[in-house]
Design a protein around this motif. Structure first.
Motif, PDB file in Angstrom:
ATOM      1  N   ARG A 109     -12.266  53.159   3.087  1.00 32.27           N
ATOM      2  CA  ARG A 109     -11.165  53.981   3.589  1.00 32.27           C
ATOM      3  C   ARG A 109     -11.188  53.965   5.099  1.00 32.27           C
ATOM      4  N   ALA A 110     -10.047  53.718   5.688  1.00 35.42           N
ATOM      5  CA  ALA A 110      -9.966  53.658   7.162  1.00 35.42           C
ATOM      6  C   ALA A 110      -9.871  55.068   7.715  1.00 35.42           C
TER       7      ALA A 110
ATOM      8  N   VAL B  59     -12.058  60.094  21.396  1.00 36.29           N
ATOM      9  CA  VAL B  59     -12.437  58.799  20.845  1.00 36.29           C
ATOM     10  C   VAL B  59     -12.477  58.929  19.339  1.00 36.29           C
ATOM     11  N   ARG B  60     -11.848  57.982  18.656  1.00 37.82           N
ATOM     12  CA  ARG B  60     -11.810  57.992  17.200  1.00 37.82           C
ATOM     13  C   ARG B  60     -12.709  56.881  16.671  1.00 37.82           C
ATOM     14  N   TRP B  61     -13.435  57.192  15.600  1.00 37.17           N
ATOM     15  CA  TRP B  61     -14.362  56.235  15.006  1.00 37.17           C
ATOM     16  C   TRP B  61     -13.827  55.772  13.665  1.00 37.17           C
ATOM     17  N   ARG B  62     -13.967  54.487  13.396  1.00 34.36           N
ATOM     18  CA  ARG B  62     -13.533  53.963  12.100  1.00 34.36           C
ATOM     19  C   ARG B  62     -14.363  52.735  11.748  1.00 34.36           C
ATOM     20  N   PRO B  63     -14.400  52.388  10.443  1.00 37.11           N
ATOM     21  CA  PRO B  63     -15.077  51.151  10.049  1.00 37.11           C
ATOM     22  C   PRO B  63     -14.344  49.938  10.606  1.00 37.11           C
ATOM     23  N   GLY B  64     -15.068  48.857  10.828  1.00 38.84           N
ATOM     24  CA  GLY B  64     -14.438  47.628  11.274  1.00 38.84           C
ATOM     25  C   GLY B  64     -13.576  47.016  10.180  1.00 38.84           C
ATOM     26  N   THR B  65     -12.595  46.211  10.593  1.00 39.63           N
ATOM     27  CA  THR B  65     -11.710  45.517   9.662  1.00 39.63           C
ATOM     28  C   THR B  65     -11.610  44.048  10.072  1.00 39.63           C
ATOM     29  N   VAL B  66     -11.016  43.251   9.208  1.00 40.61           N
ATOM     30  CA  VAL B  66     -10.817  41.838   9.524  1.00 40.61           C
ATOM     31  C   VAL B  66     -10.015  41.692  10.813  1.00 40.61           C
ATOM     32  N   GLY B  67      -9.084  42.624  11.053  1.00 43.12           N
ATOM     33  CA  GLY B  67      -8.280  42.560  12.260  1.00 43.12           C
ATOM     34  C   GLY B  67      -9.059  42.757  13.538  1.00 43.12           C
ATOM     35  N   ASP B  68     -10.293  43.283  13.427  1.00 39.97           N
ATOM     36  CA  ASP B  68     -11.125  43.489  14.611  1.00 39.97           C
ATOM     37  C   ASP B  68     -11.900  42.234  15.016  1.00 39.97           C
ATOM     38  N   ILE B  69     -11.923  41.209  14.165  1.00 39.77           N
ATOM     39  CA  ILE B  69     -12.749  40.029  14.429  1.00 39.77           C
ATOM     40  C   ILE B  69     -12.461  39.401  15.798  1.00 39.77           C
TER      41      ILE B  69
END
Length: 216
Positions: A48-49, A64-74
């Motif tokens: 879940r993002a 500052v907001r924290w979130r898991p990495g995604t493919v779009g962050d590569i």
């Protein structure tokens, strides 16, 4: 938080010679991130993002907001790894934690598998936000997530860093250990990087370990 650089230029010249670079590295990382088996191992909360807000001394006052990495962050993560001359081996976004300030990605880091153990790696904070506690917050959140994923004693987290940065990590629960007590893969990385660190960073390397029981 200057220590976010990890080894900086110290290991880059040696490591870049051992791994795929450019488009090849990005494509390899993308394929790994899209593997259903890898995603199946992640707890539902990791998929879940979610955004978690935290004040982190932003110059414009935004949270500052924290979130898991995604493919779009590569692409962003890869560019920062090369920019800071960090170890670019296999960027798996599912392992990354990312900080966003407004519309801008400003920090990232990961705890990744290292044989039977784990490694704290790929820490990056944008220059304008360094020295404001964001790097410490990043490491602490990665540690918390590691525990939440169910890791316990026997699955310690190691890191390889410059000697002058050890004080930063000591405050976060890491302790310096003998190289011979590190996992074999880290011993190999140490052997590759120690001469480079001496010549290009003017410092020696240190191996550190975080024992989950010490802080959980």
């Amino acid at each position: 938080d200057e220590p976010h650089r990890m080894l900086g230029s110290a290991l880059a010249l040696a490591l870049l010679a051992l791994v795929p670079t450019g488009r090849a590295a990005l494509e390899l990382s993308r394929r790994r991130a899209e593997t259903p088996l890898a995603l199946a191992r992640l707890p539902a909360r990791r998929l879940r993002a979610r955004f978690v807000q935290a004040r982190a001394g932003s110059s414009n006052g935004d949270a500052v907001r924290w979130r898991p990495g995604t493919v779009g962050d590569i692409p962003w993560v890869a560019s920062k790894m090369f920019q800071e001359k960090m170890n670019p081996i296999v960027i798996d976004p599912s392992r990354f934690l990312v900080a966003v300030d407004g519309a801008k990605t400003v920090a990232c880091g990961q705890i990744r598998p290292l044989g039977d153990a784990f490694e704290l790696a790929s820490l990056f904070v944008e220059p304008e936000l360094r020295g404001k506690g964001l790097g410490s917050a990043l490491v602490k959140r990665l540690q918390d997530r590691h525990v939440e994923e169910g890791h316990r004693d026997g699955e310690e987290v190691y890191l390889l860093t410059l000697q002058r940065t050890t004080g930063f990590y000591t405050k976060l629960g890491f302790a310096q250990i003998n190289v011979s007590d590190a996992p074999g893969l880290m011993q190999l990385e140490y052997s590759i990087g120690r001469q480079v660190a001496s010549v290009f960073a003017g410092d020696s390397l240190a191996v550190m370990k975080w024992e989950i029981s010490a802080t959980s």
